[in-house]
Design an enzyme around this catalytic site. Sequence first.
Site, PDB file in Angstrom:
ATOM      1  N   CYS A 198      -7.813  71.643 -29.903  1.00  0.00           N
ATOM      2  CA  CYS A 198      -6.626  71.190 -29.186  1.00  0.00           C
ATOM      3  C   CYS A 198      -6.288  72.231 -28.108  1.00  0.00           C
ATOM      4  O   CYS A 198      -6.960  73.256 -27.984  1.00  0.00           O
ATOM      5  CB  CYS A 198      -5.459  71.023 -30.159  1.00  0.00           C
ATOM      6  SG  CYS A 198      -4.833  72.589 -30.815  1.00  0.00           S
TER       7      CYS A 198
ATOM      8  N   CYS B   9      -5.514  75.739 -29.597  1.00  0.00           N
ATOM      9  CA  CYS B   9      -6.715  76.448 -30.044  1.00  0.00           C
ATOM     10  C   CYS B   9      -7.605  76.831 -28.860  1.00  0.00           C
ATOM     11  O   CYS B   9      -8.204  77.908 -28.860  1.00  0.00           O
ATOM     12  CB  CYS B   9      -7.477  75.595 -31.049  1.00  0.00           C
ATOM     13  SG  CYS B   9      -6.561  75.393 -32.603  1.00  0.00           S
TER      14      CYS B   9
ATOM     15  N   GLU C 144      -9.539  76.736 -36.406  1.00  0.00           N
ATOM     16  CA  GLU C 144     -10.028  77.662 -35.389  1.00  0.00           C
ATOM     17  C   GLU C 144      -9.190  78.931 -35.325  1.00  0.00           C
ATOM     18  O   GLU C 144      -9.727  80.041 -35.229  1.00  0.00           O
ATOM     19  CB  GLU C 144     -10.013  77.022 -33.986  1.00  0.00           C
ATOM     20  CG  GLU C 144     -10.757  75.736 -33.873  1.00  0.00           C
ATOM     21  CD  GLU C 144      -9.853  74.523 -34.031  1.00  0.00           C
ATOM     22  OE1 GLU C 144      -9.215  74.378 -35.091  1.00  0.00           O
ATOM     23  OE2 GLU C 144      -9.799  73.718 -33.093  1.00  0.00           O
TER      24      GLU C 144
ATOM     25  N   HIS D 178      -4.369  75.900 -37.763  1.00  0.00           N
ATOM     26  CA  HIS D 178      -5.589  75.150 -37.471  1.00  0.00           C
ATOM     27  C   HIS D 178      -6.787  75.999 -37.878  1.00  0.00           C
ATOM     28  O   HIS D 178      -6.738  77.234 -37.834  1.00  0.00           O
ATOM     29  CB  HIS D 178      -5.685  74.837 -35.976  1.00  0.00           C
ATOM     30  CG  HIS D 178      -4.726  73.799 -35.520  1.00  0.00           C
ATOM     31  ND1 HIS D 178      -4.924  73.064 -34.373  1.00  0.00           N
ATOM     32  CD2 HIS D 178      -3.543  73.357 -36.036  1.00  0.00           C
ATOM     33  CE1 HIS D 178      -3.930  72.227 -34.194  1.00  0.00           C
ATOM     34  NE2 HIS D 178      -3.067  72.390 -35.190  1.00  0.00           N
TER      35      HIS D 178
END
Length: 177
Positions: free
Chosen positions: A108, A111, A80, A78
């Site tokens: 999410c 993260c 992040e 992801h």
Amino acid sequence: MAPICVTSSVKVGKFFNLDRRANLLAKDDTYWMKHCLKLAQTAADMGEVPVGAVIVKDSKIVAEAHNLRETLLDPTRHAELIAIQKASQKLKNWRLIDCDLYITLEPCVMCAGAIVNSRVRRVIFGASDPKAGGAHSLYHILEDPRLNHQPEVVSGVLGPECGDILSRFFAGLRLQK
């Protein structure tokens, strides 16, 4: 495919002081979120879900990233997480205490956990994610007082623009089927 919730107003977490300083920060937040949107477009052009992230310290970019899950066949890639890893390596410190994280989509749960563990000072995101949001839509991980760190949270910065790039991406995928 999760629906994206777009808000046109900026919402701030309980740690944010809504005074004149907030207006100045919002202008800076918009600037950095526009940079995140460029990264999200790069992701979309690669066939990745268009999410971009930037980590800023002292008004300078420390790290930037976009989603790479499809490219690397790795569910943890992801934007992040990639940005947090890059920032930690660049700063030679896993504690990102004086750093702000900008993301086009609400983090999410995975993260959000990494954000708490990295001690990011502020988290600023654009579009809310009612199906997977770990910051305020489904869960409130970033503001959970039981955890040892709670970053300041600002949501809805360029929310319509951040939601639009995601909506266009998923509409394009549906047309291909």
